[in-house]
Design a protein around this motif. Sequence first.
Motif, PDB file in Angstrom:
ATOM      1  N   VAL A  40      -7.053   5.092   2.100  1.00  0.00           N
ATOM      2  CA  VAL A  40      -6.214   5.763   0.600  1.00  0.00           C
ATOM      3  C   VAL A  40      -7.015   6.117   0.198  1.00  0.00           C
ATOM      4  N   THR A  41      -8.672   5.829   0.411  1.00  0.00           N
ATOM      5  CA  THR A  41      -9.134   7.143  -0.154  1.00  0.00           C
ATOM      6  C   THR A  41      -8.966   8.506  -0.126  1.00  0.00           C
ATOM      7  N   GLU A  51      -6.160   9.154  -2.196  1.00  0.00           N
ATOM      8  CA  GLU A  51      -6.066   9.792  -3.611  1.00  0.00           C
ATOM      9  C   GLU A  51      -7.454  11.012  -3.383  1.00  0.00           C
ATOM     10  N   TRP A  71      -7.422   0.805   5.495  1.00  0.00           N
ATOM     11  CA  TRP A  71      -7.242   0.738   4.290  1.00  0.00           C
ATOM     12  C   TRP A  71      -8.517   2.031   3.374  1.00  0.00           C
ATOM     13  N   TRP A  75      -2.137  -5.956  -0.080  1.00  0.00           N
ATOM     14  CA  TRP A  75      -2.830  -4.241  -0.973  1.00  0.00           C
ATOM     15  C   TRP A  75      -3.855  -3.433  -1.360  1.00  0.00           C
ATOM     16  N   PHE A 116       0.448   3.771  -3.054  1.00  0.00           N
ATOM     17  CA  PHE A 116      -0.389   5.132  -2.995  1.00  0.00           C
ATOM     18  C   PHE A 116       0.268   5.760  -2.740  1.00  0.00           C
ATOM     19  N   TYR A 167      -2.313  13.955   0.885  1.00  0.00           N
ATOM     20  CA  TYR A 167      -1.486  13.243   1.038  1.00  0.00           C
ATOM     21  C   TYR A 167      -1.222  12.951   2.096  1.00  0.00           C
ATOM     22  N   SER A 208       1.227  -0.781   0.211  1.00  0.00           N
ATOM     23  CA  SER A 208       0.051   0.077  -0.146  1.00  0.00           C
ATOM     24  C   SER A 208       0.724   1.723   0.300  1.00  0.00           C
ATOM     25  N   LEU A 268      -2.276   6.263   7.975  1.00  0.00           N
ATOM     26  CA  LEU A 268      -1.865   4.396   7.783  1.00  0.00           C
ATOM     27  C   LEU A 268      -0.648   4.606   8.403  1.00  0.00           C
ATOM     28  N   SER A 285     -14.043   1.314  -2.821  1.00  0.00           N
ATOM     29  CA  SER A 285     -13.624   1.713  -0.999  1.00  0.00           C
ATOM     30  C   SER A 285     -14.992   2.170  -0.172  1.00  0.00           C
TER      31      SER A 285
END
Length: 833
Positions: free
Chosen positions: A175-176, A179, A171, A151, A93, A130, A89, A137, A231
Amino acid sequence: MVPHGANPRRRALALHRQLDAVWRNDPGLMGQVTSLSHATLGLRFMATAFVFFGIGGLLAMLIRAQLATPHGAFLDNGLYNQIFTMHGSIMMFLFAIPLLEGLAMFLLPKMLGTRDLAFPRLSALGYWCYLLGGTILIAALLAGVAPAEGWFMYTPLSGRAYAPGINADVWLLGVTFVEISALSAAIELMVSILRLRAPGMKLTQMPLFAWYMLGTAAMMLAGFPPLILGSVLLELERAFGWPFFDPTRGGDPLLWQHLFWLFGHPEVYIIFLPAAGVLSTIIPVLSRTTIVGYGAIVAAILGMVFLSFGLWVHHMFAVGIPHLALAFFSAASMLVAVPTAVQVFSWIGTLWRGRPQLKLPMLYVLGFFLTFVMGGLTGVMLAVVPFNWQVHDTAFVTAHLHYVLIGGFVFPMLAGVTWWMPMMSGRTRIKGLGEAAFVLILVGFHGTFFLMHLTGLMGMPRRIPSYAGNPEWVLLNLASSFFGFVMAIGFATFLIDVALQAGLGKRSRRNPWGAPTLDWALALPPPNYNFASLPGPHLQARAEGAALPLARGEGMLPGAPRGLREILVTSVGTAQPEHVAILPFNTRLPLLLALAICAFVLLMLFGQYALAPLALIPVAGLIWIWARRAPAPLPGLEGVDVAPDLHLPFVPGHGPTLTQSGLLALLFADGVFYASLLFGLAYLGVVTPGTPPPWPLEGMPLPMGVAAVLGLLALAAASARGLSRTPAGRPVTGLLAGAVAANGGALVVLGGIALVLLPDPTRHAADAVRMAILAYAGLHVAVALLFSAFALETAWRGMPAAGAVRAWSIWQGFTLVVAAIGAAALFAQAGVP
């Protein structure tokens, strides 16, 4: 003002002082927080990406330490699962995508001959999202609650039944959140490349790196929405029991795989294309010639962008799909090798025609050729279905993945960092250490992953923590682990070399490589505004010939005489000057907005679902403030002289503004998201056994009526665009007030449909998808309500409302399309005998 008759040197110094006062960062630590400079943000993205790369590399070393012996006593199974999940991950990402974003942000304005990117606040928002998402995480990993399902987060292992804690939610939400940064960068880069090129720099004349980044931005806008949708749907299933992936209630776990790999395979090319852009920039200069086959490379880029979205199923050859589909996706997977080969042969032809210099960037280029071609060959092997079945989910696939990603991305990006470090730091490299790092990385990499091909062919599965019953794997794994540590030492040496260059290197001369592109026409390191005057068609031939005239103000839009951050906006195809745009000054708004979004994510993560919607109130409020603080020209000033014979307005007479171009790019990604949702509905309708519970036909007039109201609103928005060009008055304000009321009424009706007419979305997957479609339409109506309310408030204050009305009109039209398609989809799923 800077007098034109002044001594050229004095005039140049006066221009630079004037520009520096407008474009520089604020002083102190707060200046780093509020900075909107593309150079500052680009370097910050890259530095943060390398920090996450170090963390991911440390996790990789823990994995190799575990696998060095067959009993795997170094880590317990639960922690090992978290570590390999977080390793993948982080690398995908938090390292690869942000690194390419940062390099593009730093370079593109310099290459294209402009002073900044189109939406500096959006770039800053992307960075803070970011950083905050990545921090969530990493904090979860330190707390022992990191995701442990891989991942790729395959269902049902990532569902609530098998992953009951918050690990999987970390996650999905983290991760969303990250993004948001990727989509922000994609919009930023696409609009900047298409609309901010120097006057006269046609699409067919811009540097190849810009072409590669244009293709990358388009793929990001089309590739990330399916992952975000997956997600969101999985989080809805985990949090509220909506059974999108639960086969006992009409869902299908393979739907997650389809959505994930709709992102996952284009992701490989999203990573590869910028790296290929670096190669196409470095190879001709160090070969002392021009690139062979410029047009063929551009065609290959477009071919890869198109073909990459037809390959996702080759990750699913072992799930039991029909043989015809196997044949189609196998052929497509082989076909994508053609545009890749076109680029490789073009680079080889350039090396053959020129006189290559074996400087450090060229060493990494040669390392790329050796590694990536091997990875490409194993990729063709994996495209053959019978072979794929034999090695699926073995260490062979892991080896192939690393040959493609490290060979196709890391080696070129190391070459790029070495190439542009004189520009980033203004200093030269300390010789010797970089070459040692290259040898350690190359030897360590091939020693680690070439042997994994062999263990994979011998049947070693991926993701296992021990292998006590397979003594034939022991020596190969021990050797892989040894070389893995050699590679890690090489990467550490590379980072030390970069740090020494930035801190102790000698001052670099201008354009040390003799490169022809505009980015090397600048002083080293370049100022925040890049150019004292912007290059016109006569100042784009070579960097050497453009440097002095641009510094003396002999180009377009010299200096900053009005105390504003001004840039030229040009047409998409031929780059004809259209108008002057004003960029915002430094602000902390992006950080505040990112913190507000982070609060929503954390409330969702800790299960505070009742409080989470309250966090959206400050999000909406900050976006409103963001829009109100849009930069504007000085009162009474309608345009400026950008050159002695050229006067341009601040508001274009025809064509979209930068904001409208950005909105169209956002709606493209939005449309892909919606198409993915409709794909999910169609997929479940095909694979779900039995007839899904019906939608009550007597309830259909309500959604159709909402669609009709939204259609009238779209017509009203089109009319308001014409009225808004006149001074603010009763006609436009009255129309906007009616739009606010109508959007509010449509939102209430949609809420009533969801609460009263729709079946319980936890009952069946079809009901869950219907509710998701209705919620999606409701979200767009709510945003249309905010757009129309903002346009109304702007007109009521007596401010020019044309831009706000145009934005509302675009969004209202898209909302109509969403509602009409949604109503048709619900009707198609109605209970029919």
